[in-house]
Design a protein around this motif. Structure first.
Motif, mmCIF file in Angstrom:
data_model
loop_
_atom_site.group_PDB
_atom_site.id
_atom_site.type_symbol
_atom_site.label_atom_id
_atom_site.label_comp_id
_atom_site.label_asym_id
_atom_site.label_seq_id
_atom_site.Cartn_x
_atom_site.Cartn_y
_atom_site.Cartn_z
ATOM 1 N N MET A 219 0.851 -1.185 0.000
ATOM 2 C CA MET A 219 0.000 0.000 0.000
ATOM 3 C C MET A 219 0.893 1.243 0.000
ATOM 4 S SD MET A 219 -3.171 -1.220 0.199
ATOM 5 C CE MET A 219 -4.181 0.138 0.805
ATOM 6 N N CYS A 220 0.363 2.352 -0.516
ATOM 7 C CA CYS A 220 1.149 3.595 -0.542
ATOM 8 C C CYS A 220 1.650 3.975 0.852
ATOM 9 C CB CYS A 220 0.309 4.729 -1.118
ATOM 10 S SG CYS A 220 0.070 4.625 -2.910
ATOM 11 N N SER A 221 0.807 3.771 1.854
ATOM 12 C CA SER A 221 1.169 4.154 3.220
ATOM 13 C C SER A 221 2.332 3.339 3.770
ATOM 14 C CB SER A 221 -0.042 3.996 4.139
ATOM 15 O OG SER A 221 -0.491 2.648 4.139
ATOM 16 N N GLN A 222 2.646 2.211 3.136
ATOM 17 C CA GLN A 222 3.726 1.345 3.598
ATOM 18 C C GLN A 222 5.005 1.515 2.775
ATOM 19 O OE1 GLN A 222 1.690 -2.295 2.808
ATOM 20 N NE2 GLN A 222 0.540 -2.298 4.740
ATOM 21 N N CYS A 223 4.957 2.374 1.763
ATOM 22 C CA CYS A 223 6.045 2.446 0.783
ATOM 23 C C CYS A 223 7.018 3.576 1.102
ATOM 24 C CB CYS A 223 5.463 2.633 -0.618
ATOM 25 S SG CYS A 223 6.721 2.675 -1.915
ATOM 26 N N ALA A 224 8.296 3.264 1.102
ATOM 27 C CA ALA A 224 9.330 4.256 1.389
ATOM 28 C C ALA A 224 9.481 5.270 0.259
ATOM 29 C CB ALA A 224 10.662 3.541 1.629
ATOM 30 N N GLU A 225 8.934 4.951 -0.923
ATOM 31 C CA GLU A 225 9.068 5.841 -2.078
ATOM 32 C C GLU A 225 7.855 6.748 -2.265
ATOM 33 O OE1 GLU A 225 10.030 3.523 -5.540
ATOM 34 O OE2 GLU A 225 11.237 2.123 -4.364
#
Length: 390
Positions: A219-225
């Protein structure tokens, strides 16, 4: 009171029943549902149906006990065919979501089942009954442009990220965007031409923009980028680039598919021939943002008709007289006004035996065209389109 049954009560059918059908026939009630996720399905319903609708384990049980007057099929796309085949024996009007099949095997089985069935079907093809398309068809049939010689269809989809985020990212279910998106456009294009497409050539772009090697559950909320990713909610809001602005699955995920096993096409072109001698082209892109284009240019020896649903206007130019005019319908209608016409037609089918405005033959004709287009893109060859045999 209209008694409505539902097989697969998802987002599309839920919205159609809750808003569009409710506008046409507010006295309808959902009397039976077959769906494995009862809690989610009830969440899409009107208050009166949320509390009263009864869920069943099988289609046969629902038909026998709930006694629906009409049945909506809104399952995942890979299940449209087997559900429709099972319903074909009951004689109850069916509202069938598109695509009606997603493989040649399914399409052939569906054609065989309904060649022997009198069960009426309305395929969810709202574009063919949307006011702009209907007006264009009326003008063509009146002889305004003479015989149709050429049609160009365009579909620049400004919400295309949705095909790489949730359920539609699964190629196993979608079998590509010819079947998911172009099925609508091929249908109305053939209606305007007054003839089926008989031969088609196509090419496509796949895996050039979306898809990749990110985790299937990322998910976006879990992504470092996410801070720099153009598809993160924050950057979609900042750039006004459309798409959901809620936390969502990564569009660069391996779950979107790959070139070997299949992935939704990001762009495609088709060139085709019609049975009446006309020719045409179609282009579909799902990576454009902010401003969509969807419509056609239909040309004959006497004139040209062009329309764009996003611009909400139709333009008619006469070739040999100094006249042109523009038509603009009302705004703010679902599927450009086509959904309400489908709802009205389905109610008339149930109550008065009216003919379907988009029968099963139309669904099959479009599927055969989409399958031929996909084969043409895969092989680089012209492909003959199978024609419906009944």
């Amino acid at each position: 009171m209209l008694r409505i049954g539902v097989v697969g009560h998802g987002i599309r059918v839920g919205a159609f029943l809750k808003t569009t059908l409710n506008e046409i026939a507010p006295d309808f009630r959902i009397v039976g549902v077959v769906d494995p996720d009862e809690k989610r399905a009830r969440g899409f319903m009107r208050d009166c149906d949320r509390s009263d609708a009864k869920f069943y384990e099988s289609i046969d049980q629902m038909v026998r006990e709930a006694r629906p007057d009409g049945i909506f099929v809104g399952t995942r796309c890979n299940l449209h065919t087997p559900v429709a085949i099972e319903l074909a024996k009951y004689g109850i009007p069916i509202f069938l979501e598109k695509p009606v099949a997603h493989s040649m095997e399914q399409a052939l089985a569906l054609e065989a089942a309904f060649a022997k069935s009198t069960t009426p079907v309305l395929v969810s093809f709202p574009l063919r009954v949307a006011p702009l398309c209907v007006r264009a068809k009326e003008m063509i049939d009146s002889g305004a442009i003479g015989d149709v010689m050429h049609i160009t269809g365009l579909n620049y989809v400004p919400y295309g990220t949705g095909y790489y985020e949730y359920g539609y990212r699964s190629y196993e279910i979608t079998q590509g965007l010819f079947l998911q998106k172009a099925t609508h456009d091929f249908d109305y294009i053939m209606e305007l031409a007054g003839a089926p497409i008989t031969r088609i050539s196509a090419n496509w772009l796949r895996g050039r923009i979306f898809g990749g090697d990110k985790s299937p559950e990322l998910m976006c909320s879990q992504c470092a980028e996410a801070r720099n990713c153009l598809e993160s909610p924050a950057n979609r809001i900042r750039n006004q680039s459309g798409g959901t602005t809620e936390d969502h699955l990564c569009v660069f995920s391996s779950a979107c598919g790959n070139l070997r096993d299949g992935i939704n096409e990001e762009a495609s072109n088709s060139i085709f021939e019609f049975a009446n001698g006309a020719i045409g082209t179609y282009a579909q892109l799902v990576f454009v943002r902010r401003e969509g284009v969807r419509g056609s240019i239909v040309t004959g020896p006497k004139g040209k008709i062009s329309f764009d649903w996003y611009a909400n206007e139709l333009h008619f130019v006469e070739h040999h007289r100094p006249f042109d005019n523009t038509v603009t319908p009302s705004k703010g209608m679902e599927h450009f006004g086509g959904d309400v016409e489908l709802a009205r037609n389905f109610v008339d089918m149930i109550r008065g035996g009216a003919p379907s405005l988009a029968p099963i033959q139309a669904g099959l004709r479009s599927v055969y065209t989409c399958l031929a287009a996909r084969e043409a893109a895969q092989t680089g060859k012209w492909v003959d389109v199978r024609q419906v045999g009944f």
